[in-house]
Scaffold this active site. Structure first.
Site, PDB file in Angstrom:
ATOM      1  N   ASP A  38       0.724  -1.057   0.080  1.00 34.48           N
ATOM      2  CA  ASP A  38      -0.018  -0.012   0.009  1.00 34.48           C
ATOM      3  C   ASP A  38       0.834   1.156  -0.182  1.00 34.48           C
ATOM      4  OD1 ASP A  38      -2.228  -1.609   0.505  1.00 34.48           O
ATOM      5  OD2 ASP A  38      -2.712  -1.044   2.273  1.00 34.48           O
ATOM      6  N   LYS A  60      -3.774   2.853  -2.585  1.00 37.10           N
ATOM      7  CA  LYS A  60      -4.466   4.081  -2.919  1.00 37.10           C
ATOM      8  C   LYS A  60      -4.337   4.971  -2.080  1.00 37.10           C
ATOM      9  CE  LYS A  60      -8.210   0.731  -4.201  1.00 37.10           C
ATOM     10  NZ  LYS A  60      -7.189  -0.193  -4.451  1.00 37.10           N
ATOM     11  N   MET A 173     -11.067   6.784   7.211  1.00 38.68           N
ATOM     12  CA  MET A 173     -11.260   7.516   6.008  1.00 38.68           C
ATOM     13  C   MET A 173     -12.490   8.535   6.459  1.00 38.68           C
ATOM     14  SD  MET A 173     -11.246   4.411   3.585  1.00 38.68           S
ATOM     15  CE  MET A 173     -11.694   3.098   4.508  1.00 38.68           C
TER      16      MET A 173
HETATM   17  N1  SAH Z   1      -6.361  -1.733   6.973  1.00 40.48           N
HETATM   18  C1  SAH Z   1      -6.196  -0.418   7.679  1.00 40.48           C
HETATM   19  C2  SAH Z   1      -7.080   0.686   7.325  1.00 40.48           C
HETATM   20  C3  SAH Z   1      -7.222   1.022   5.916  1.00 40.48           C
HETATM   21  S1  SAH Z   1      -8.357   2.360   5.390  1.00 40.48           S
HETATM   22  C4  SAH Z   1      -5.917  -0.474   9.139  1.00 40.48           C
HETATM   23  O1  SAH Z   1      -6.470  -1.547   9.768  1.00 40.48           O
HETATM   24  O2  SAH Z   1      -5.669   0.497   9.809  1.00 40.48           O
HETATM   25  C5  SAH Z   1      -7.296   3.736   5.431  1.00 40.48           C
HETATM   26  C6  SAH Z   1      -7.751   4.552   6.529  1.00 40.48           C
HETATM   27  O3  SAH Z   1      -6.874   3.955   7.447  1.00 40.48           O
HETATM   28  C7  SAH Z   1      -7.223   5.861   6.354  1.00 40.48           C
HETATM   29  O4  SAH Z   1      -7.868   6.893   5.561  1.00 40.48           O
HETATM   30  C8  SAH Z   1      -7.143   6.261   7.751  1.00 40.48           C
HETATM   31  O5  SAH Z   1      -8.497   6.725   8.228  1.00 40.48           O
HETATM   32  C9  SAH Z   1      -6.733   5.032   8.555  1.00 40.48           C
HETATM   33  N2  SAH Z   1      -5.230   5.080   8.661  1.00 40.48           N
HETATM   34  C10 SAH Z   1      -4.396   4.280   8.220  1.00 40.48           C
HETATM   35  N3  SAH Z   1      -3.071   4.349   8.915  1.00 40.48           N
HETATM   36  C11 SAH Z   1      -3.203   5.510   9.570  1.00 40.48           C
HETATM   37  C12 SAH Z   1      -2.113   6.193  10.269  1.00 40.48           C
HETATM   38  N4  SAH Z   1      -1.129   6.098  10.417  1.00 40.48           N
HETATM   39  N5  SAH Z   1      -2.693   7.219  11.127  1.00 40.48           N
HETATM   40  C13 SAH Z   1      -4.234   7.530  11.058  1.00 40.48           C
HETATM   41  N6  SAH Z   1      -4.927   6.898  10.259  1.00 40.48           N
HETATM   42  C14 SAH Z   1      -4.476   5.934   9.518  1.00 40.48           C
END
Ligand code: SAH
Length: 259
Positions: A38, A60, A173
């Site tokens: 990713d 993405k 998100m």
């Molecule tokens: N599978 C991932 C989520 C993917 S969706 C998980 O379990 O964390 C992507 C969303 O995850 C982003 O838009 C944000 O809302 C959140 N996200 C992922 N990494 C992040 C980070 N380091 N800090 C804050 N939000 C994060």
């Protein structure tokens, strides 16, 4: 086709800090010939791949132009059929808003074995690093993880149900739709004084903004909170004032030597 070859590994990379990756994830990452990753994966995590492994960004960013999901499936399938050891590295946990389930479906349909390594999801890590326990006796007995972005063609969100479903809401998100989210939650009966928190770039370069729900959109706008961010809404956010701590810095020198 035999199934004796190593399966495609869908690996949860954790929320960002390379030290929050699991040992199993690190081991499988090191064994891979090719790593499809990713966009949000920290360099320190990618540096765990073995030297010479091919790193392919397929991520993405906030719905902007990126590798279409079907093309990701095809690349995974092609690489495995070419005899490579394939890792699919996904932010946080692969099965939380990561489309990991869809990738498993595609591999399964192609008759390709897979395994999934859970990761620390950003929703939990962001709150924890901010000093916010998502559950707390007598204050929060339930947590709801939800996405602020709806997949095309899905039903409208039932905000009254969401507002009442759990004591603590954790929204992934949610930056783009924050004004709608907050307005709907207020309309659905959440108190204007409910503490709310945004955590941007959790565990890597973490920035936090807290305000009562009625003032939250303005506060996030003022602080220019951008994606990726986690939104936490609920009384437990107030515990941050008492419980906030300084997370130990990441041993960057160890993890990022190759980046
Ligand atoms: N599978 C991932 C989520 C993917 S969706 C998980 O379990 O964390 C992507 C969303 O995850 C982003 O838009 C944000 O809302 C959140 N996200 C992922 N990494 C992040 C980070 N380091 N800090 C804050 N939000 C994060």
């Amino acid at each position: 086709m035999t199934n004796t070859r190593p399966p495609v590994a869908l690996i949860g990379a954790g929320p960002g800090d390379p030290e929050l990756i699991t040992r199993k994830a690190a081991r499988l990452l090191q064994a891979a010939d090719v790593v499809f990753h990713d966009a949000l994966i920290d360099r320190g995590v990618l540096a765990l791949a073995r030297p010479g492994a091919r790193l392919v960004a397929v991520g993405k960013r906030g719905g902007r132009a990126s590798t279409p999901q079907l093309a990701i499936h095809e690349q995974l399938i092609r690489a495995w059929r070419a005899g490579l050891r394939v890792a699919r590295l996904k932010g946080g946990d692969p099965f939380i808003f990561g489309r990991g389930g869809e990738e498993c479906m595609a591999l399964r349909a192609a008759g390709i074995p897979y395994e999934v390594v859970p990761g620390v999801t950003s929703g939990s890590a962001a709150a924890t690093y901010a000093g916010v326990p998502l559950t707390y006796r007598a204050m929060s007995q339930s947590v709801l993880f939800l996405t602020g972005r709806r997949a095309r063609g899905t039903d409208a969100i039932d905000w009254v149900a969401v507002a009442r479903a759990a004591d603590t809401l954790v929204i992934y998100m949610g930056v783009e739709s924050l004004p709608i989210l907050c307005a709907e939650l207020l309309r659905a009966g959440r108190s204007p004084s409910t503490p709310a928190l945004a955590v941007e770039w959790a565990t890597i370069n973490q920035r936090e903004v807290a305000a009562p729900l009625a003032e939250f959109v303005g506060a996030c706008g003022h602080a220019e909170i951008k994606s990726p961010a986690i939104i936490v809404i609920g009384d437990v956010v107030a515990l941050r004032d008492t419980l906030a701590f300084a997370p130990a810095p990441t041993a960057r020198g160890v993890c990022c030597a190759a980046s």
